[in-house]
Design a protein around this motif. Structure first.
Motif, mmCIF file in Angstrom:
data_model
loop_
_atom_site.group_PDB
_atom_site.id
_atom_site.type_symbol
_atom_site.label_atom_id
_atom_site.label_comp_id
_atom_site.label_asym_id
_atom_site.label_seq_id
_atom_site.Cartn_x
_atom_site.Cartn_y
_atom_site.Cartn_z
ATOM 1 N N SER A 317 0.692 -1.140 -0.036
ATOM 2 C CA SER A 317 0.017 0.020 0.042
ATOM 3 C C SER A 317 0.870 1.166 -0.110
ATOM 4 O O SER A 317 0.438 2.386 -0.062
ATOM 5 C CB SER A 317 -0.891 0.031 1.392
ATOM 6 N N PHE A 318 2.117 1.071 0.021
ATOM 7 C CA PHE A 318 2.975 2.169 0.185
ATOM 8 C C PHE A 318 4.051 2.446 -0.904
ATOM 9 O O PHE A 318 4.569 1.378 -1.280
ATOM 10 C CB PHE A 318 3.643 2.363 1.438
ATOM 11 N N ASP A 319 4.666 3.577 -1.148
ATOM 12 C CA ASP A 319 5.598 3.701 -2.268
ATOM 13 C C ASP A 319 7.128 3.843 -1.373
ATOM 14 O O ASP A 319 8.106 3.466 -1.838
ATOM 15 C CB ASP A 319 5.523 4.985 -2.770
ATOM 16 N N LEU A 320 6.864 4.423 -0.019
ATOM 17 C CA LEU A 320 8.000 4.459 0.941
ATOM 18 C C LEU A 320 7.556 4.237 2.141
ATOM 19 O O LEU A 320 6.416 4.660 2.525
ATOM 20 C CB LEU A 320 8.732 5.792 0.924
ATOM 21 N N VAL A 321 8.259 3.510 3.143
ATOM 22 C CA VAL A 321 7.605 3.080 4.390
ATOM 23 C C VAL A 321 8.901 3.061 5.430
ATOM 24 O O VAL A 321 10.068 2.686 5.092
ATOM 25 C CB VAL A 321 7.164 1.711 4.248
ATOM 26 N N LEU A 322 8.474 3.717 6.836
ATOM 27 C CA LEU A 322 9.278 3.518 7.938
ATOM 28 C C LEU A 322 9.048 2.061 8.447
ATOM 29 O O LEU A 322 7.987 1.664 8.670
ATOM 30 C CB LEU A 322 8.982 4.425 8.733
ATOM 31 N N ILE A 323 10.067 1.388 8.203
ATOM 32 C CA ILE A 323 10.017 -0.357 8.891
ATOM 33 C C ILE A 323 10.856 -0.207 9.845
ATOM 34 O O ILE A 323 12.026 0.305 9.863
ATOM 35 C CB ILE A 323 9.972 -1.184 7.658
ATOM 36 N N GLY A 324 10.560 -0.975 10.885
ATOM 37 C CA GLY A 324 11.539 -1.425 12.165
ATOM 38 C C GLY A 324 12.384 -2.463 11.788
ATOM 39 O O GLY A 324 12.643 -3.039 10.875
#
Length: 675
Positions: A317-324
């Motif tokens: 659902s995202f083009d760029l994401v903050l992932i842990g």
């Protein structure tokens, strides 16, 4: 005639009184797992559930909600045992026993198939013919609902009603059905929370979504049902007009897909650094115009579940994401993320703190750019310690914390000894509890992948945690995350607060905290050993393989994680606004002077660092396997039962041990040993 008229008036008045009396009692509604997504512990949660509950609050009607399997919920409502049932699909077959509300907006239902059967990845022009070409005959759907009519009319297909979403996912995984018609949100939630062993094994057929709307169905046997359904519809319309309904959906990570059609969609947690970055981009120049960026900011637990839910069915659902730092190596190894193969000339990658950099390196490639990183610190009130002539020991332990918290705990003045995370979740209460277990000498698993949650180390750690929370924490604190505790500390209501170092920026911001000048900082408490007392966590910008705007995403990610951006943010919004924990250069003399906790954070992160990727984290608060999200949630729920008084520490850890064993066995980690 007069007597007849009088009698008629009395009958009318009596009917009104009966109607009013009917409304005086609570309305009892049944809900089920059809709802995306009804929480088994709190039936008011889940976005459809919350919309219904809020509507009844608007009506000032008392409401009791009970949870049942969907077919049973319908049966109880038809019999009048309960006043109604929700949610019901618009395509379900109903008798004349119900009155239906207006539509409650929801997500979409889709057709889930095994990835290995996904031989033609184009969107089918004709779903029926597409399924026939793939020879996919067995169609599963949730009992109590109906499969789409265009399938039920075809003799080619065999329809199988399943008892629950989990049951249907199991049948699909074992090949006993070929296709599952299911609400997409519910399927993803069930995979993440209950069937992590099936993550990545299914795909939704593209372009075959069926728009879902839900309804409240009231039994006609309910007194005043027609008036009540009209009032409910008005309350629902009010939610739509005020955007409360939209905000409720977004709270659960459900967005209108059309909003991001022409923008770079960024998925981000609701952490301080994200809000600071967004505020800067809204007012200043950057590589991308702010109008071309759509931020989807949500509770970090919700974001993790949305990400993992998408990845579980090979969607994005995202083009760029903050992932842990937990999820990044897992999904990089599965080919879900794109690597960063080059950097701008002025990026200075050598300035990044090794712990933060190495958390993003998988098989020699960099898959994420660290935006903010943190470890664990202890924030405390210096003035309260001085008031009671107390001082911190040189090396702080949890026993010391207990002794000090007891002496400064003044609940009658709304000052509480300590605030700790209690909200259920692997990134919520378990982030702290598992770190406590580390420093008491415990671990999640032994060398044979066997869980060790029933060990003495876990017993000691959870016992200490529960005692601190129950004896010296604020009241009704069984569902508190870092935000709630941070707020209480900032209001001057907590003496101690053990949590992420990244929270210090707000605690030393005079605009947010009333006790900035009285706030002290030290390292995380120890249990029985130094090793493992601190956690390491980083939020990292990563680009999903299915991103629509890869070059733009790389450009924005490099900018937001650069020395240049950090310095611009410091100048525009103050030293405390800088995202911390990622770069040595962040900790300038001005920064160290402005942010009193910074020296502790920098030193702690350097101690956690290593020259080798994969060895950056000393205190590991998670198991680096996809199934850990389900494990962490299950164990977190057991420990929360200790906080609420529902279970003893021993019983909770025995339950946690058993549930973890089952999840690992189902995932196949012990298959070789059984053979």
């Amino acid at each position: 005639m007069l007597h007849l008229a009088t009698a008629a008036r009395w009958l009318f008045v009596t009917a009104l009184i009966i109607s009013e009396l009917a409304y005086a009692r609570p309305i009892v509604l049944a809900t089920s797992e059809v709802s995306p997504f009804s929480d088994s512990k709190d039936v008011s949660k889940g976005y459809v559930n919350e919309e219904v509950v809020k509507a009844f609050e608007e009506l000032d009607e008392q409401l009791n909600v009970e949870r049942y399997p969907h077919a049973r919920a319908l049966m109880l409502a038809k019999k009048g045992t309960v006043d109604g049932v929700f949610p019901v699909h618009h395509h379900e077959r109903f008798t004349d026993a119900f009155l239906l509300s207006d539509a409650i907006p929801a997500g979409a239902s889709g057709f889930l198939i095994r990835t290995k059967d996904f031989k033609d990845n184009s969107s089918p022009d004709n779903l029926v013919e597409w399924l026939k070409r793939q020879n996919l005959r067995g169609i599963g759907y949730l009992r109590g609902t109906t499969a789409p009519k265009f399938l039920s009319k075809e003799t080619f297909f065999n329809l199988y009603p399943g008892a629950s979403t989990v049951n249907l996912l199991d049948l699909l995984g074992k090949g006993r059905i070929d296709v599952l018609f299911i609400d997409k949100y519910s399927a993803k939630e069930a995979l993440v929370n209950e069937r992590p062993n099936l993550i990545g094994k299914f795909n939704f057929i593209p372009g075959a979504e069926v728009a879902s709307t839900y309804h409240l169905a009231l039994s006609k046997q309910t007194p005043g049902a027609s008036q009540l359904i009209e009032k409910f519809n008005l309350a629902l319309q009010k939610q739509k007009q005020s955007r409360l309904l939209t905000l409720t959906l977004e709270k659960y990570g459900v967005y209108d897909a059309s909003q991001g059609e022409e923008a770079l969609v960024v998925g981000a947690p609701d952490i301080n650094a994200v809000f600071q970055a967004k505020a800067y981009l809204d007012k200043h120049d950057s590589p991308l115009l702010h109008s071309n960026i759509q931020w989807r900011i949500m509770d970090e637990t919700v974001l993790r579940r949305r990400l993992l839910g998408d990845f579980s069915v090979n969607e994005n659902s995202f083009d760029l994401v903050l992932i842990g730092s937990y999820g990044l190596p897992i999904w990089a190894k599965r080919g879900v993320l794109l690597p960063f193969k080059s950097h701008p000339a002025d990026y200075d990658i050598d300035d990044i703190i090794p712990a933060a950099l190495h958390a993003n390196i998988v098989d020699g490639q960099l898959y994420g750019l660290p935006f903010v990183a943190e470890t664990t610190l202890t924030f405390y009130r210096k003035d309260l310690l001085e008031k009671f002539s107390l001082s911190l020991p040189t090396v702080l332990t949890y026993n010391d914390i207990k002794s000090l918290a007891k002496q400064v705990h003044i609940p009658e003045k709304e000052v509480y000894g300590i605030g700790l995370r209690t909200r259920v979740g692997w990134g919520q209460n378990m982030a702290l509890v598992s770190t406590m277990a580390n420093t008491y000498g415990g671990a999640w698993l032994d060398n044979n992948m066997q869980p060790t949650l029933d060990s003495k180390a876990w017993f000691d750690a959870v016992g200490m945690y529960a005692e601190l929370v129950r004896q010296y924490g604020p009241p009704d604190n069984h569902d508190m995350g870092w935000q709630e505790n941070q707020e209480l500390f900032a209001q001057g209501k907590l003496a101690f607060f053990v949590d992420a170092s990244s929270l210090g920026g707000a605690l030393f911001d005079d605009h947010f905290s009333k006790v900035t000048q009285f706030t002290g900082v030290t390292y995380a408490p120890l249990g029985k050993q130094q090793k493992g007392a601190q956690w390491f966590w980083s939020w990292n910008f990563a680009i999903p393989k299915q991103s629509r705007y890869v070059e733009e995403a790389q450009l924005l990610a490099h900018f937001l994680t650069s020395k240049i951006f950090i310095n611009l943010l410091k100048k525009a919004r103050g030293e405390y606004a800088a995202p911390s924990g990622t770069r040595h250069s962040t900790y300038s003399s001005d920064y160290l002077q402005a942010v009193p906790y910074a020296a502790f954070e920098h030193q702690a992160l350097k101690l956690l660092s290593s020259d080798k990727p994969g060895n950056a984290m000393v205190g590991k608060q998670f198991i680096p396997i996809p199934e850990f999200t389900a494990i962490g949630y299950a164990v977190g729920a057991q420990i929360n039962d200790v906080v609420t008084g529902g279970k003893s520490v021993k019983a909770a850890l025995e339950g946690a041990q058993s549930q973890t064993q089952i999840i690992l066995e189902r995932a196949g980690y012990f298959a070789d040993k059984e053979e």
